[in-house]
Enzyme design. Structure first.
Site, short mmCIF file in Angstrom:
data_model
loop_
_atom_site.label_atom_id
_atom_site.label_comp_id
_atom_site.label_asym_id
_atom_site.label_seq_id
_atom_site.Cartn_x
_atom_site.Cartn_y
_atom_site.Cartn_z
N LYS A 75 0.89 -1.07 -0.13
CA LYS A 75 0.04 0.10 -0.09
C LYS A 75 0.86 1.38 -0.02
CE LYS A 75 -3.69 0.49 -0.30
NZ LYS A 75 -4.47 0.60 -1.59
N TYR A 94 1.75 0.18 -4.74
CA TYR A 94 0.65 0.94 -5.09
C TYR A 94 0.64 2.24 -4.51
CZ TYR A 94 -1.65 -3.36 -6.46
OH TYR A 94 -1.78 -4.67 -7.19
N HIS A 96 -1.95 5.16 -5.97
CA HIS A 96 -3.15 5.87 -6.10
C HIS A 96 -2.87 7.27 -5.74
CE1 HIS A 96 -5.08 2.02 -6.97
NE2 HIS A 96 -4.11 1.62 -5.71
N ASP A 198 -21.71 -1.01 -18.98
CA ASP A 198 -20.22 -0.47 -19.58
C ASP A 198 -20.58 0.47 -20.72
OD1 ASP A 198 -17.18 -1.57 -18.73
OD2 ASP A 198 -17.50 -0.81 -20.85
N VAL A 239 -15.33 0.94 -11.63
CA VAL A 239 -14.94 1.62 -12.61
C VAL A 239 -13.34 2.12 -12.50
CG1 VAL A 239 -15.18 4.15 -13.47
CG2 VAL A 239 -17.27 2.90 -12.82
N ASP A 270 -10.26 3.58 -3.83
CA ASP A 270 -8.81 3.95 -4.08
C ASP A 270 -8.52 5.07 -4.87
OD1 ASP A 270 -7.30 2.19 -2.08
OD2 ASP A 270 -7.50 0.61 -3.38
N ALA A 299 -11.01 0.81 1.42
CA ALA A 299 -9.89 1.35 0.60
C ALA A 299 -8.88 -0.29 0.36
CB ALA A 299 -9.24 2.44 0.98
N MET A 301 -9.37 -3.66 0.13
CA MET A 301 -10.31 -4.79 0.29
C MET A 301 -9.53 -5.96 0.36
SD MET A 301 -13.60 -3.86 -2.00
CE MET A 301 -14.14 -5.49 -1.73
#
Length: 371
Positions: A75, A94, A96, A198, A239, A270, A299, A301
């Site tokens: 994270k 990660y 974000h 979509d 999304v 996120d 945030a 999961m």
């Protein structure tokens, strides 16, 4: 290169940057790996397991950051970790950044080279280092949604798949990418009535061919989103816009028309969330209610299933990490444009165009920043 693996400190985060198996591969290439004591306990890996793999154990995060040239995490670095970063560091995790100006500012100030798993690309236009966690999160979204449809959790008291003589719950999945497809697989398997929205005709065609008449495929626009969301028992927000904030698809106005006890699971949290009423939650306190609709917006999961998640993540991050350690950041990035797409911050510059646009920074191409 000296590779450091600190213990994850985001709330309820039990994954770890490297498994003992991954450490073996780094050590075989003559890299030194420093692992914080206890970093692997969430996946059942002890300090002895890491030592047997060839790692050195450090007492605390400060010792890891002080020793390491490359930091491998899961994270985004928390404030106390960001304070330990400096221009000599290569951070691989990660990030974000688009919805997180504070983290971005700290990473820019650090001077470190920061590569985000979620913006590394592949030849097919996919996001190979985001995909494994998207698979996990997509599957978990249905587990979480089904659980929170139960009355004790604040839900409407529905069994997702129903029973003979009683209709199943209506599940709407917004987005048919990796998260969405895995959510659909789980929801169909549990017997739910599933609709996917979509904007891409090719995505809908692919899903229709895979799942056949067990799902309904609908082109997403304002009218269809309103129609299907307001009639849903469980909505999964799946999304993604690479590197950017998620667009707000489910509006506050839609909530007032939803049935009491319906559930929203925002997997896009996120990246800021795709539901107007979303705010990040934790595994310890995962939900809140707005207009009698339960919101599940955790945030991280995949952090709830750290063994599965860590091994799945390492399967895909390991080859990139080994190249970075062996070649160094600049050479590895020059050799691989997909890895270059993962560079979000370098030498005090924002090097990811969507992050720069979202947060008001000048965009500098990664190779220009790393001169």
């Amino acid at each position: 290169m000296i590779v450091g693996v600190p213990t994850e400190i985001k709330p309820d985060e039990r994954r770890v940057g490297l498994t003992p198996n991954s450490v073996v591969d780094y050590v075989r290439l003559d890299h030194e790996v420093v692992v914080q004591s206890g970093a692997g306990l969430g996946i059942g890996a002890t300090d002895a397991d890491y030592e047997q793999a060839g790692a050195r154990i450090a007492a605390d995060a400060a010792a890891v950051f002080a020793a390491a040239e490359m930091i491998v995490k899961v994270k985004e670095p928390q404030a106390v970790e960001r304070a330990m970063l400096h221009e000599g560091h290569l951070l691989f995790t990660y990030l974000h950044l688009a919805p997180d100006p504070e983290q971005t500012s700290d990473l820019v100030a650090s001077g470190a080279t920061c590569i985000a798993y979620e913006t590394v690309t592949d030849d097919d236009g996919g996001l190979p280092l985001l995909a494994p966690m998207s698979q996990v999160a997509g599957r978990m979204s249905i587990q979480a949604g089904a659980h929170h449809l139960e009355s004790p959790m604040g839900g409407a008291g529905l069994l997702l798949g129903g029973v003979p003589g009683v209709a199943p719950a209506k599940v709407v999945v917004i987005g048919g990418g990796v998260v969405g497809e895995n959510a659909i697989e789980m929801a169909v398997g549990m017997g739910a009535h599933v609709t996917v929205l979509d904007r891409s005709g090719s995505v809908l065609d692919r899903l229709a061919k895979r799942f056949g008449p067990t799902i309904v495929t609908i082109h997403s626009n304002t009218a269809t989103t309103h129609e299907y969301v307001t009639d849903a028992d469980l909505v999964v927000g799946a999304v993604l816009v690479r590197g950017d904030r998620a667009p707000k698809i489910v509006t506050r106005g839609m909530l007032s028309e939803m049935r009491a006890g319906s559930v929203l699971v925002d997997v896009a949290i996120d990246q800021g969330g795709c539901m107007e009423t979303s705010r990040a939650t934790t595994h310890a306190d995962p939900t809140f209610v707005v207009d009698e609709v339960v919101h599940y917006c955790v945030a991280n999961m995949p952090g709830a299933v750290p063994r599965t998640s860590t091994y799945a993540l390492n399967n895909d991050t390991l080859p990139f990490g080994l190249r970075l350690a062996t070649q160094g950041a600049k050479a590895a990035i020059e050799a691989d444009p997909h890895l270059a797409n993962g560079v979000n911050v370098a030498a005090g510059k924002v090097t990811e165009p969507s992050v720069a646009a979202a947060l008001g920074y000048d965009f500098v191409p990664p190779l220009d920043a790393l001169v």
